[in-house]
Motif scaffolding. Structure first.
Motif, PDB file in Angstrom:
ATOM      1  N   GLN A 272       0.861  -1.180   0.000  1.00 22.46           N
ATOM      2  CA  GLN A 272       0.000   0.000   0.000  1.00 22.46           C
ATOM      3  C   GLN A 272       0.891   1.220   0.000  1.00 22.46           C
ATOM      4  N   TYR A 273       0.412   2.293  -0.585  1.00 22.66           N
ATOM      5  CA  TYR A 273       1.209   3.507  -0.620  1.00 22.66           C
ATOM      6  C   TYR A 273       1.192   4.193   0.732  1.00 22.66           C
ATOM      7  N   ALA A 274       2.341   4.655   1.176  1.00 18.91           N
ATOM      8  CA  ALA A 274       2.394   5.497   2.370  1.00 18.91           C
ATOM      9  C   ALA A 274       1.911   6.872   1.970  1.00 18.91           C
ATOM     10  N   GLY A 275       1.182   7.523   2.846  1.00 17.74           N
ATOM     11  CA  GLY A 275       0.668   8.830   2.461  1.00 17.74           C
ATOM     12  C   GLY A 275       0.235   9.643   3.641  1.00 17.74           C
ATOM     13  N   TYR A 276      -0.316  10.774   3.328  1.00 16.94           N
ATOM     14  CA  TYR A 276      -0.809  11.699   4.351  1.00 16.94           C
ATOM     15  C   TYR A 276      -2.022  11.077   5.033  1.00 16.94           C
ATOM     16  N   GLY A 277      -2.108  11.202   6.332  1.00 17.94           N
ATOM     17  CA  GLY A 277      -3.242  10.610   7.032  1.00 17.94           C
ATOM     18  C   GLY A 277      -3.383  11.172   8.436  1.00 17.94           C
ATOM     19  N   THR A 278      -4.434  10.713   9.096  1.00 25.46           N
ATOM     20  CA  THR A 278      -4.735  11.177  10.452  1.00 25.46           C
ATOM     21  C   THR A 278      -4.696   9.977  11.389  1.00 25.46           C
ATOM     22  N   ILE A 279      -4.063  10.198  12.503  1.00 30.07           N
ATOM     23  CA  ILE A 279      -4.028   9.144  13.534  1.00 30.07           C
ATOM     24  C   ILE A 279      -5.005   9.555  14.626  1.00 30.07           C
ATOM     25  N   SER A 280      -5.984   8.720  14.875  1.00 26.47           N
ATOM     26  CA  SER A 280      -6.992   9.059  15.867  1.00 26.47           C
ATOM     27  C   SER A 280      -7.334   7.807  16.670  1.00 26.47           C
ATOM     28  N   GLU A 281      -7.008   7.844  17.930  1.00 32.66           N
ATOM     29  CA  GLU A 281      -7.324   6.677  18.764  1.00 32.66           C
ATOM     30  C   GLU A 281      -8.750   6.791  19.273  1.00 32.66           C
ATOM     31  N   LYS A 282      -9.310   5.663  19.556  1.00 36.44           N
ATOM     32  CA  LYS A 282     -10.678   5.651  20.081  1.00 36.44           C
ATOM     33  C   LYS A 282     -10.701   4.838  21.362  1.00 36.44           C
ATOM     34  N   VAL A 283     -11.521   5.320  22.269  1.00 42.00           N
ATOM     35  CA  VAL A 283     -11.777   4.576  23.499  1.00 42.00           C
ATOM     36  C   VAL A 283     -13.204   4.050  23.405  1.00 42.00           C
ATOM     37  N   ARG A 284     -13.351   2.756  23.603  1.00 43.14           N
ATOM     38  CA  ARG A 284     -14.681   2.132  23.445  1.00 43.14           C
ATOM     39  C   ARG A 284     -15.164   1.582  24.777  1.00 43.14           C
ATOM     40  N   GLY A 285     -16.451   1.462  24.859  1.00 43.65           N
ATOM     41  CA  GLY A 285     -17.038   0.824  26.026  1.00 43.65           C
ATOM     42  C   GLY A 285     -18.532   0.698  25.833  1.00 43.65           C
ATOM     43  N   SER A 286     -19.165  -0.007  26.744  1.00 41.71           N
ATOM     44  CA  SER A 286     -20.624  -0.132  26.660  1.00 41.71           C
ATOM     45  C   SER A 286     -21.194  -0.153  28.058  1.00 41.71           C
ATOM     46  N   GLY A 287     -22.423   0.314  28.173  1.00 43.33           N
ATOM     47  CA  GLY A 287     -23.068   0.349  29.477  1.00 43.33           C
ATOM     48  C   GLY A 287     -24.566   0.331  29.317  1.00 43.33           C
ATOM     49  N   ILE A 288     -25.245   0.225  30.421  1.00 36.77           N
ATOM     50  CA  ILE A 288     -26.718   0.148  30.409  1.00 36.77           C
ATOM     51  C   ILE A 288     -27.266   1.546  30.661  1.00 36.77           C
ATOM     52  N   VAL A 289     -28.289   1.908  29.895  1.00 36.39           N
ATOM     53  CA  VAL A 289     -28.895   3.231  30.030  1.00 36.39           C
ATOM     54  C   VAL A 289     -29.701   3.272  31.332  1.00 36.39           C
ATOM     55  N   LYS A 290     -29.439   4.310  32.116  1.00 34.21           N
ATOM     56  CA  LYS A 290     -30.201   4.498  33.360  1.00 34.21           C
ATOM     57  C   LYS A 290     -30.816   5.887  33.337  1.00 34.21           C
ATOM     58  N   ALA A 291     -31.997   5.989  33.940  1.00 34.44           N
ATOM     59  CA  ALA A 291     -32.639   7.302  34.038  1.00 34.44           C
ATOM     60  C   ALA A 291     -32.040   8.075  35.181  1.00 34.44           C
ATOM     61  N   ASN A 292     -31.974   9.380  35.049  1.00 35.41           N
ATOM     62  CA  ASN A 292     -31.414  10.190  36.130  1.00 35.41           C
ATOM     63  C   ASN A 292     -32.369  10.297  37.305  1.00 35.41           C
ATOM     64  N   LYS A 293     -33.676  10.285  36.992  1.00 36.40           N
ATOM     65  CA  LYS A 293     -34.646  10.385  38.097  1.00 36.40           C
ATOM     66  C   LYS A 293     -35.800   9.429  37.873  1.00 36.40           C
ATOM     67  N   ASN A 294     -36.193   8.784  38.950  1.00 33.82           N
ATOM     68  CA  ASN A 294     -37.383   7.928  38.924  1.00 33.82           C
ATOM     69  C   ASN A 294     -38.277   8.330  40.076  1.00 33.82           C
ATOM     70  N   TYR A 295     -39.548   7.994  39.935  1.00 38.05           N
ATOM     71  CA  TYR A 295     -40.340   8.105  41.155  1.00 38.05           C
ATOM     72  C   TYR A 295     -41.310   6.935  41.212  1.00 38.05           C
ATOM     73  N   ASP A 296     -41.651   6.546  42.435  1.00 37.85           N
ATOM     74  CA  ASP A 296     -42.521   5.387  42.674  1.00 37.85           C
ATOM     75  C   ASP A 296     -43.920   5.868  43.021  1.00 37.85           C
ATOM     76  N   VAL A 297     -44.933   5.203  42.447  1.00 42.24           N
ATOM     77  CA  VAL A 297     -46.340   5.471  42.760  1.00 42.24           C
ATOM     78  C   VAL A 297     -46.707   4.558  43.921  1.00 42.24           C
ATOM     79  N   VAL A 298     -47.138   5.188  45.028  1.00 46.00           N
ATOM     80  CA  VAL A 298     -47.320   4.453  46.280  1.00 46.00           C
ATOM     81  C   VAL A 298     -48.787   4.448  46.676  1.00 46.00           C
ATOM     82  N   ALA A 299     -49.235   3.317  47.235  1.00 41.45           N
ATOM     83  CA  ALA A 299     -50.625   3.230  47.695  1.00 41.45           C
ATOM     84  C   ALA A 299     -50.770   3.844  49.069  1.00 41.45           C
ATOM     85  N   VAL A 300     -51.927   4.475  49.295  1.00 37.63           N
ATOM     86  CA  VAL A 300     -52.236   5.043  50.614  1.00 37.63           C
ATOM     87  C   VAL A 300     -53.333   4.200  51.224  1.00 37.63           C
TER      88      VAL A 300
END
Lengths: 366, 634
Positions: free
Chosen positions: B46-74
């Motif tokens: 392959q020809y050597a040429g002009y290019g960009t070096i860019s590292e990436k950090v990968r990961g995965s996680g579970i989506v969580k809500a910032n706020k919840n509220y519970d409906v409670v019986a009286v």
């Protein structure tokens, strides 16, 4: 000297034997693996001699990646003590590679392709030590930023994706997300084919291996005792094979340096790979050929070492055949020498007689 | 003829072999290139040429809500209807559940019972008795009276003690008597010591005269001892006295005289006869006379020595007698000094004795009047009574203070009980009001994340009927990365979703990078992303990829092209050479230094330049200078 028909047949057989020896020698010389030639590749055009040394360990040896770092420091100190240094600032004097056979792990790619692969954890400059043909992508390295990349062999790439050009694709290895770094093809020779087996293989980093361990291993990857052994290791992952390419200014310097660094451990075998094809090594293998087919402890060799041992065995057998075929030509040569000696004696005595007669005849009889 | 035929056949055979050989050579020559090429290792480049070096950090996680509220019986109720299901979007005021009261609900009766109990307890607490201190005051008054009596007795005793005798005088008389008595005893001890000659412990003022006499006595005693020892030595050296020696000399002289007489006679006989025997006898007699005379002379010499020694002994005896007389004189002086000292001490003894007698007389007179012996006891009694009174006063003060505190605490408790009763009354009113059918409405906009009850289910008071994720509060995803990876990313970076849909508007922004507090020993960091978008589901797994800072380089090659040996890193550049049989390709080494790298490419500098054809892969290891062929299709 009169040459009879019997003689022609005899010497013809001797010549044939010599040709057989020549062919066997050529075949024997061709029995070498790229994985055993790491020292020659590292030497390049330099003047320093190098040697490749391999250490194979069972679980009882208790060797892990943390200890590997310690061994590297010990060997560095030995190099300094011996006044050995790299030829330039950017160069390295020596390097090492680690590997551990993990076992069978479940894997799945796109479109519900799944199966099992034989996983091997690798570290150090493993792919410099074992320059398998790269079909796509690149090798993994301990210097990589992300450790979740893996190198697949051709069979694994086809099994998961149906192609070899799959670098950068995602797949699931033992419930862990993984990225294809590259696709390789192993050495193509009869010994490697026999030792490699039919199962697809995958190479991951030790960091990813440790991540899988902390996340919990599933599948039939490990026997119960191996899992409990891994759980007992709190500092590093178990290493089954440690290979190094070191300077060898005098014979066995590299071997002795590695032996001293490792000390005494149970279930450990240290081998000098570099002179595997030497005549002395082949003769030694031939004399102890039974030792090559038995195992006295639980050390399991990786496939490249098994392939090398197949070749060692074949090489010893070929040497035996060479010696066998050499017997008749040697005997013929000795016979020829004997006959030549006799003919020379007879020739000289005839000449002497003739000279005497001529002389006698020239002297008048009194 | 036959030979001719044989020659012809031989020529034909040779011609055939030659033709076959040449044909083979021709074929090989035509296909040599192909054959050669197939033996060469295949490479991709392959020809050597002009290019960009860019590292990436990968990961995965579970989506969580910032706020919840519970409906409670009286209250304890039954669910009549459930108007929502999991995943529904709800807004404020939407009816979620309809609940009915449970038949035979005893909660109101229990509440009324409890209220009654509380009011009863409160009433009882109001009935308290005020504290009384009459006993303590009486005790204090009695103590004051006892003290006053003791003081009166003391003063009375003092007044009745006598005009001439004060307590000080009595004490002085007692101490004087004791002092003089002690002095007499001490002086008597001194006197006894002097009389026995042992002056140790006796003050020097009494021994002033004696010391000189004692020194002289000691010196005379020492001289006498010395002279006596000398005399004894001299006497021991004299074994024979002069008288005995004189007697012995006398005997020797008689013997010498006899020997001389015998010699004279023998000489006369010889002179007369002149025989040999007579001569011998004469000579013997002469010899004997000579020896006898020598014995006398020796004995006289010894006598002289003995007389000298006797003279020395006599002188020593004189010395001894002189020393003895000196000692006697010193003894007399010493005795005189001792007598004088004893007299002085006796005089003092007499004086002290008379003083002691006088003091005792005074003391006896004081004792006979019985004046001072009761005052101490009376004084002690007064002191005791004062202490008793003080103790009672302090105890009363402490008791009053504690009673005040208790009263304050009781007041606070009463107030608290009153408040509890008020609250209970309100609660009871509310329960009575809610005992009918109840509708639970949504309080905030969100998505129903869980519904825990179905229609017809009984619910207890406080049970969580449903959970609602508040959509306006946002979502987050977290995952762990190594410290090195965390250093490469910066807060505010937008991450790519690796497992999202193509047209999805989901966006992830890195908001924080913090230490993993659940594993304090680990160097890992937790990256937190803020997730926004319209099709986000709580609990979905989201894969993210964050670009690290990228940089452009002039010469970028694939990472697989970088090789290394003991001379450092290098790449193999494919070069071509024109030959008569076509272009030949071979690889040449180009030393490089890696400036940066990412997962696919590396930026290098060195002997490789832009547009060099760099070998990226080969079917077998290559060495510089090796001839190669390019893989078809690349």
């Amino acid at each position: 000297m009169r040459i009879t028909k019997k003689g022609i047949i005899g010497y013809g057989c001797a010549l044939l034997s010599l040709i057989c020896v020549g062919v066997l020698t050529a075949v024997n010389s061709s029995l070498c693996l790229e994985s055993q030639m790491a020292a020659e590749r590292w030497e390049g055009d330099g003047t320093m001699n190098y040697a490749q040394v391999s250490v194979f360990m069972g679980k009882e040896a208790g060797f892990d990646t943390t200890l590997a770092d310690g061994i590297a420091e010990t060997i560095d100190a030995a190099m300094v003590t011996a006044s050995l240094e790299a030829p330039s600032e950017d160069a390295r004097l020596w390097y090492y590679a680690c590997s551990t056979p993990i076992g069978t792990l479940p894997v799945s790619g796109n479109k519900n392709n799944s199966g099992n692969v034989l996983a091997t954890a690798v570290g150090g400059d493993f792919f410099t030590m074992h320059p398998m043909t790269l079909l796509d992508g690149s090798y993994i390295s301990p210097n990589d930023l992300m450790k979740d990349r893996a190198v697949l062999d051709e069979l694994a790439a086809w099994q998961l994706f149906g192609s070899s050009k799959v670098s950068g694709r995602e797949f699931i290895l033992n419930d862990q997300r993984c990225i294809v770094a590259g696709v390789i093809r192993q050495e193509s020779d009869y010994a490697t084919d026999a030792a490699y087996g039919e199962t697809a293989r995958i190479y991951i980093s030790y960091d990813f291996y440790a991540q899988m361990q902390s996340g919990g291993m599933t599948g039939d990857a490990m026997s119960a005792e191996m899992t409990s052994d891994m759980m007992g290791m709190t500092q590093g992952s178990y290493v089954g094979c440690y290979e190094a390419v070191l300077p060898d200014p005098v014979r066995n310097f590299a071997l002795n340096t590695v032996t001293d660094a490792f000390g005494t451990r149970d279930c450990m075998h240290i081998i000098r790979n570099t002179d595997r094809n030497s005549l002395s090594r082949r003769w030694k293998n031939l004399c102890h050929i039974h030792d090559m087919v038995i195992s006295v402890d639980s050390t399991a060799y990786p496939y490249w070492e098994n392939a090398a041992r197949i070749m060692d065995y074949d090489s010893a057998v070929l040497l035996g055949a060479q010696i066998f075929f050499m017997i008749y030509p040697v005997l013929c040569a000795l016979h020829l020498l004997w006959k030549g000696y006799k003919w020379l004696n007879r020739f000289i005595s005839d000449k002497r007689k003739a000279h005497k007669n001529r002389y006698r005849s020239a002297i008048p009889q009194i | 003829m036959e030979e001719q035929n044989r020659n012809v056949k031989r020529r034909e055979r040779i011609k055939t072999i030659l033709i076959i050989f040449l044909a083979l050579m021709l074929v090989l020559t035509f296909f040599s290139n192909t054959i050669l090429n197939y033996s060469l290792p295949t490479v991709t480049a392959q020809y050597a040429g002009y290019g960009t070096i860019s590292e990436k950090v990968r990961g995965s996680g579970i989506v969580k809500a910032n706020k919840n509220y519970d409906v409670v019986a009286v209250g304890n109720r039954t669910v009549t209807s459930v108007n929502v299901k999991q995943g529904d979007h709800v807004k404020k005021g939407d009816t979620l559940f309809v609940l009915d009261a449970v038949e035979g609900d005893e909660s109101v009766e229990a509440a009324e019972q409890e209220l009654e109990t509380l009011e009863l307890t409160y009433q009882k607490a109001l009935l308290t008795i005020a504290p009384s201190y009459e006993k303590e005051n009486q005790d204090i008054a009695n103590a004051r009276k006892a003290l006053q009596d003791a003081v009166n007795r003391l003063n009375e005793a003092k007044r009745n003690a006598g005009n001439n005798v004060s307590e000080a005088d009595y004490r002085k008389a007692t101490s004087d008597a004791q002092k003089y008595t002690q002095e007499v005893t001490t002086l008597s001890g001194y006197l006894a010591a002097i009389s026995t000659g042992e002056t140790t412990g006796v003050p020097s003022k009494y021994l002033s005269g004696m010391s000189e006499a004692k020194s002289a006595y000691d010196a005379a005693d020492a001289d006498l001892a010395q002279a006596s020892a000398d005399l004894e030595t001299k006497k021991a050296a004299l074994t024979v006295d002069s008288a005995t020696q004189k007697t012995a000399i006398l005997a020797l002289e008689r013997t010498a005289e006899e020997a001389q007489t015998a010699y004279v006679r023998a000489k006369e006989d010889y002179d007369a006869g002149g025989t040999t025997e007579l001569q011998r006898i004469m000579e013997d007699a002469q010899q004997a006379a000579k020896y006898a005379q020598e014995d006398v002379d020796n004995a006289k010499a010894v006598l002289t020595e003995i007389q000298a020694k006797e003279a020395e002994i006599a002188a020593a005896e004189d010395t001894v007698s002189s020393a003895q007389s000196t000692l006697n004189d010193a003894r007399k002086k010493l005795d005189a000094a001792a007598e004088a000292a004893a007299a002085a001490i006796q005089k003092e003894i007499d004086s002290a004795q008379s003083a002691a007698d006088k003091a005792q007389e005074i003391l006896n007179s004081y004792d006979a009047e019985g004046a001072a012996t009761d005052l101490d006891a009376l004084q002690a009694d007064v002191t005791l009574q004062e202490q008793t009174l003080q103790g009672l006063i302090i105890t009363l003060a402490d008791t009053k203070r504690n009673d005040e505190l208790t009263e304050q605490q009781n007041a606070i408790d009463l107030k608290s009980q009153q408040q509890t009763i008020e609250n209970k009354k309100k609660e009871l009113e509310e329960m009575k009001k809610n005992s009918g059918t109840m509708t639970i409405k949504c309080e905030n906009k969100g998505i129903v994340s869980s519904v825990n009850f179905s229609a017809g289910d009984p619910v207890m008071d406080g049970a969580v009927l449903a959970g609602i994720t508040l959509t306006d509060a946002g979502y987050t995803v977290e995952f762990s990365v190594s410290a090195e990876q965390a250093r490469k990313v910066s807060v505010g970076t937008v991450a790519d979703i690796t497992n999202g849909y193509y047209n999805s508007d989901t966006k992830a922004t890195l908001v924080s990078s913090k230490a993993n507090i659940e594993q304090p020993n680990s160097t890992d960091r937790i990256l937190t992303f803020d997730i926004t978008g319209s099709d986000i589901t709580v609990g979905q797994m989201l894969g993210l990829s964050i670009s690290c800072s990228s940089q452009s380089y002039d010469c970028v090659v694939p990472s697989s092209a970088i090789m290394e040996d003991n001379d450092g890193k290098f790449v193999l550049v494919m070069r071509s050479k024109s030959t008569p049989l076509g272009n030949r390709y071979y690889c040449s080494r180009a030393n490089v230094t890696v400036l940066a790298s990412d997962e696919m490419s590396s930026a290098v500098q060195g002997d490789v330049s832009y547009s060099d054809f760099v070998i990226t892969a080969s079917e077998k290891p290559l060495t510089p200078g090796m001839q190669v062929r390019q893989e078809e299709g690349t």
